[in-house]
Design an enzyme around this catalytic site. Structure first.
Site, short mmCIF file in Angstrom:
data_model
loop_
_atom_site.label_atom_id
_atom_site.label_comp_id
_atom_site.label_asym_id
_atom_site.label_seq_id
_atom_site.Cartn_x
_atom_site.Cartn_y
_atom_site.Cartn_z
N HIS A 1 0.82 -1.21 0.00
CA HIS A 1 0.00 0.00 0.00
C HIS A 1 0.85 1.26 0.00
O HIS A 1 0.51 2.26 -0.65
CB HIS A 1 -0.91 -0.02 1.23
CG HIS A 1 -1.82 1.16 1.35
ND1 HIS A 1 -2.98 1.28 0.61
CD2 HIS A 1 -1.76 2.28 2.13
CE1 HIS A 1 -3.59 2.41 0.92
NE2 HIS A 1 -2.87 3.04 1.84
N SER B 1 -8.29 5.32 -3.02
CA SER B 1 -9.40 4.40 -2.76
C SER B 1 -9.39 4.00 -1.30
O SER B 1 -8.39 4.15 -0.60
CB SER B 1 -9.29 3.15 -3.63
OG SER B 1 -8.21 2.34 -3.19
N HIS B 2 -10.53 3.48 -0.87
CA HIS B 2 -10.65 2.88 0.45
C HIS B 2 -11.45 1.59 0.29
O HIS B 2 -12.52 1.43 0.88
CB HIS B 2 -11.30 3.85 1.43
CG HIS B 2 -10.34 4.37 2.46
ND1 HIS B 2 -10.74 4.80 3.70
CD2 HIS B 2 -8.99 4.51 2.45
CE1 HIS B 2 -9.68 5.20 4.39
NE2 HIS B 2 -8.61 5.03 3.65
N ASN B 3 -10.90 0.68 -0.51
CA ASN B 3 -11.64 -0.53 -0.86
C ASN B 3 -11.83 -1.47 0.32
O ASN B 3 -12.96 -1.85 0.66
CB ASN B 3 -10.92 -1.26 -2.00
CG ASN B 3 -10.81 -0.42 -3.25
OD1 ASN B 3 -11.60 0.51 -3.44
ND2 ASN B 3 -9.84 -0.72 -4.09
N ARG C 1 -7.16 15.83 2.29
CA ARG C 1 -5.90 16.19 2.96
C ARG C 1 -4.71 16.08 2.02
O ARG C 1 -3.74 16.83 2.16
CB ARG C 1 -5.71 15.33 4.22
CG ARG C 1 -6.70 15.67 5.32
CD ARG C 1 -6.30 15.03 6.65
NE ARG C 1 -6.23 13.58 6.57
CZ ARG C 1 -7.27 12.76 6.66
NH1 ARG C 1 -8.49 13.26 6.81
NH2 ARG C 1 -7.12 11.46 6.58
N ASP C 2 -4.77 15.15 1.06
CA ASP C 2 -3.70 15.09 0.06
C ASP C 2 -3.65 16.38 -0.76
O ASP C 2 -2.57 16.87 -1.11
CB ASP C 2 -3.92 13.90 -0.88
CG ASP C 2 -3.51 12.58 -0.25
OD1 ASP C 2 -2.62 12.59 0.62
OD2 ASP C 2 -4.06 11.54 -0.62
N ASP D 1 -0.02 14.52 4.86
CA ASP D 1 -1.20 13.88 5.45
C ASP D 1 -0.77 12.60 6.16
O ASP D 1 0.09 11.87 5.68
CB ASP D 1 -2.20 13.55 4.34
CG ASP D 1 -3.28 12.58 4.79
OD1 ASP D 1 -3.76 12.73 5.92
OD2 ASP D 1 -3.62 11.68 4.00
N GLU E 1 -3.63 4.96 12.33
CA GLU E 1 -4.05 5.71 11.16
C GLU E 1 -5.28 6.56 11.45
O GLU E 1 -6.14 6.77 10.59
CB GLU E 1 -4.29 4.76 9.98
CG GLU E 1 -3.02 4.06 9.53
CD GLU E 1 -3.22 3.12 8.35
OE1 GLU E 1 -4.26 3.21 7.68
OE2 GLU E 1 -2.31 2.30 8.09
N ASP F 1 -4.07 7.91 -12.34
CA ASP F 1 -4.61 6.56 -12.55
C ASP F 1 -4.75 5.83 -11.23
O ASP F 1 -4.04 6.13 -10.26
CB ASP F 1 -3.70 5.76 -13.48
CG ASP F 1 -2.37 5.42 -12.82
OD1 ASP F 1 -1.64 6.34 -12.43
OD2 ASP F 1 -2.07 4.23 -12.66
N SER G 1 -3.73 -0.58 -6.06
CA SER G 1 -4.43 -1.34 -5.02
C SER G 1 -4.46 -2.81 -5.43
O SER G 1 -5.23 -3.21 -6.30
CB SER G 1 -5.86 -0.80 -4.85
OG SER G 1 -6.58 -1.60 -3.93
#
EC number: 6.3.5.3
Length: 709
Positions: free
Chosen positions: A36, A83-85, A105-106, A252, A294, A470, A510
């Site tokens: 990740h 993403s937050h898959n 935040r990014d 972040d 996190e 992407d 991901s």
């Protein structure tokens, strides 16, 4: 210890350190070296995306939290996709909400003001109640955070496939605006800077980076999901933009928490962090948990000592925690200590340079024997046009405040691309595209195809693509057939972006999107493209008696199409002919600027039939002659549902102008029909097909299934 490291990686770090890491150091290494955070199975390929472009201020080779592009007049846009898959599969509300918070935040980490969000959601079959629950809560999470923080959701994608039954994909993209001389880095270049942390650290999101770097186990993983607090996020947003001039770098706290943020910000230098100085949400937290937590709504700033008081005072006005937790050092060692005792002492370069992996590949490109399509036309039309992928997403957009900040120019769903106004008076169009069905057939053509489709979509509002990010979403890279599709998709994306001269300035990979039985999702690369409107903006409108012009050549290429998916039609995947996409897009942009067209729709999902249906749902009817379609097949079903690239449906009162302009560009165009007032009627070769039921399904499907679910 529950580590996600391979034995070869553990041996590697032992050799580099010439010792055994302690337990806390192992957890830090596990986070920083996670797929990740480190891109260890993909980074070598991502470098092929780099394009030297004079308008790129911060690109993929800079490896920062977001990309930045010059748009003229001293302004730049900042763009990112994330993403937050995995979290969304476990806790869809918080998983989706924290995805929005993280991407915002990014953007502000570059000193930019967020002006637009896009959400790209893929879930499983809605006949399964769990998927309805997932989707409803994913949408609610995005709405809760975006609406509360004041950033409009201006568009996106929503599609359905059994492959996502256990693995929903939740992608969020964001655009920000900043004066180009005010852009902030996420890394430092000198020692002596103080590390200032804003926000409380808690026990949520422990091991999140490692969690995102393995398949879902089906076990209780809720502790790895972060909890969203949009009101705290709003404070972080406002104060960060207020103090941006007073800090040297902004980072972040996302995947891997402080372990990753401090290491990456140090950028080859070193850092010392005093854990006892970190403000905690939970008393008596384990120091190791503090390092890798996190918890959301936290930011790390590198600050000159003379500015520390002013930075923290800005947060104190909101009663928001702010503390000096350490400093950047010249010695290239990352140290976390607790009341003077070193708990972690690891070389910066060892952390930043994990082993890189090139996994075996296995060619899975399919050789398909072509067969003539023999399907009844009427039932085929009704079945394909009723598919959930093609219904109106109005119910979803209605959950979002897409007009906050008043920068939204085109309402979501009203065009193929979102359009927002910029401070310099220009208009920026944004579009996201993916095609997992095509990628399952031919990942290389899919990679080209999603870039080309995004480019075409921008053209329909009068914009020319100028920058992209992407997101590459796949299963386990150690599986040869999965890694093959990953490599092929990158090859296609790279070829297409180089052809269009569109730099990819950032992105995300991901992996491990698999269910507990190890079944991977369909390969799902995604492109988010942005571009400036070149002159006039087209807002689609339908007028009675307009001519329907088909721009581009139709081919019997049904592989990966919606028709093929529904009816299991064996066929070759479309070959993406990038020159045709470019030239047809130029015709559309020219026609918009000459005010020759009132409506433009690129032909993609569902083929020509779906594009014609997009006219009909405006309250009109359409009549066409399939004999006028320029094609390599005379099969009506194939002509209606082919998803060959490089094509548009255009409405115009000057069809000959379109045909002649197309001919001058070297592409074909044909007048295939007209718009009429026969509401909800599609007339094909003098036969009427009543689509009233399908139109009703188009407008009401999502509300009936989800809103009442």
């Amino acid at each position: 210890m529950g580590l996600n490291l391979l034995p070869i990686e553990m041996d590697d770090i032992r050799k580099r350190l010439d010792r055994e890491p302690n337990e806390i150091e192992w957890r830090v290494i596990d986070a920083v070296w996670s797929e990740h955070c480190s891109y260890k199975s993909s980074k070598i390929f991502l470098k092929s995306f780099s394009i030297d472009s004079p308008n790129v201020i911060m690109g993929i080779k800079d490896w920062q939290d977001a990309g930045a592009v010059d748009i003229g007049d001293g302004w730049a846009i900042v763009i990112k996709v994330e993403s937050h898959n995995h979290p969304s599969a476990i806790d869809p509300f918080n998983g989706a909400a924290t995805g929005v918070g993280g991407i915002i935040r990014d953007i502000i980490s570059k000193g930019a003001k967020p002006i637009a969000l896009m959400d790209m959601i893929r879930v499983g079959n809605l006949k399964i109640r769990k998927n309805v629950w997932l989707l409803k809560n994913i949408i609610a999470g995005i709405a809760a955070y975006g609406n509360s923080i004041g950033v409009p959701v201006v568009g996106g994608e929503l599609s359905f496939d059994d492959t996502y039954n256990d693995n929903p994909l939740v992608d969020v993209a964001a655009i920000g605006i900043v004066r180009k001389d005010k852009i902030k880095p996420s890394i430092v270049d000198k020692a002596g800077l103080k590390l200032v942390l804003a926000g409380l650290t808690g026990i949520d999101g422990l091991g999140g980076a490692s969690f995102a770097s393995r398949k879902l186990s089906g076990e209780d993983e809720i502790g790895a999901v972060q909890i969203a607090d949009p009101f705290a996020g709003k404070i972080i947003l406002d104060v960060t933009l207020e103090i941006a001039d007073k800090v040297e770098a902004i980072k972040d706290l996302g995947g891997g928490g402080l372990a990753v943020a401090v290491t990456e910000m140090a950028n080859g230098l070193g850092a010392i962090v005093d854990i006892e100085k970190i403000p905690l949400r939970v008393k008596n937290m384990n120091p190791a948990d503090v390092i890798i937590s996190e918890t959301q709504e936290r930011m790390l700033y590198a600050v000159e000592e003379k500015n520390v008081e002013e930075v923290c005072k800005a947060f104190e006005e909101y009663e928001y925690p702010c503390s000096v937790i350490g400093e950047i050092t010249s010695e290239p060692i990352i140290k976390f200590r607790y009341f003077g005792k070193d708990l972690v002492s690891l070389p910066t370069n060892a952390l930043l340079e994990p082993p890189k992996f090139l996994w075996p590949i296995k060619n899975v490109r399919k050789n398909v024997e072509e067969k003539n399509v023999d399907l009844p036309l009427e039932s085929t039309i009704y079945t394909v046009l009723s598919h959930p992928d093609l219904v109106s997403k109005e119910w979803v957009y209605s959950q979002f405040d897409y007009e906050v900040n008043t920068s939204t120019v085109v309402k979501p769903g009203d065009a193929n691309g979102a359009v927002v106004s910029l401070p310099n008076g220009k208009l920026l169009a944004i579009k996201a595209d993916g095609n997992p069905d095509l990628c399952s057939e031919d990942a290389y053509e899919c990679g080209k195809g999603i870039v080309a489709e995004a480019y075409r979509n921008l053209a329909t509002v009068g914009a020319r693509g100028m920058v992209a990010v992407d997101h590459l979403q796949f299963g386990d890279p150690k599986k040869p057939e999965v890694y093959y599709t990953f490599v092929e998709a990158i090859r296609g994306i790279g070829e297409a972006t180089r052809f269009f001269n569109i730099p990819i300035v950032g992105g995300k990979v991901s992996f491990y999107n698999e269910n507990s039985q190890g079944k991977p999702i369909k390969p799902t690369p995604l492109i988010v493209m942005a571009g400036l409107v070149q002159g006039k903006l087209l807002k689609n409108r339908v007028e009675d008696s307009s001519y329907v012009v088909l721009l581009g050549y139709t081919r019997k290429e049904l592989g990966g199409s919606l028709l093929s998916k529904i009816f299991k039609v064996p066929s070759q995947a479309p070959k993406v002919r990038l020159q045709e996409d470019l030239l047809s897009s130029e015709v559309v942009i020219d026609a918009i600027n000459e005010e020759k067209i009132t409506f433009a729709k690129d032909i993609s999902r569902g083929g020509l039939a779906a594009s014609l249906f997009n006219i009909i749902v405006h309250g009109y009817g359409v009549e066409i002659s399939t004999k006028s379609i320029l094609s390599d097949t005379d099969n009506v079903v194939e002509n209606l549902f082919s998803e060959s690239s490089g094509r548009f449906v255009i409405l115009t009162n000057e069809p000959e102008w379109i045909v002649e302009k197309s001919r001058s560009k070297g592409i074909v165009a044909s007048i295939i029909g007209k718009v009429n007032k026969k509401t909800s009627i599609l007339t094909i070769d003098n036969t009427d097909y009543d689509l009233k039921t399908i139109v009703n399904n188009y407008f009401n499907f999502l509300e009936e299934v989800i809103g009442n679910g």
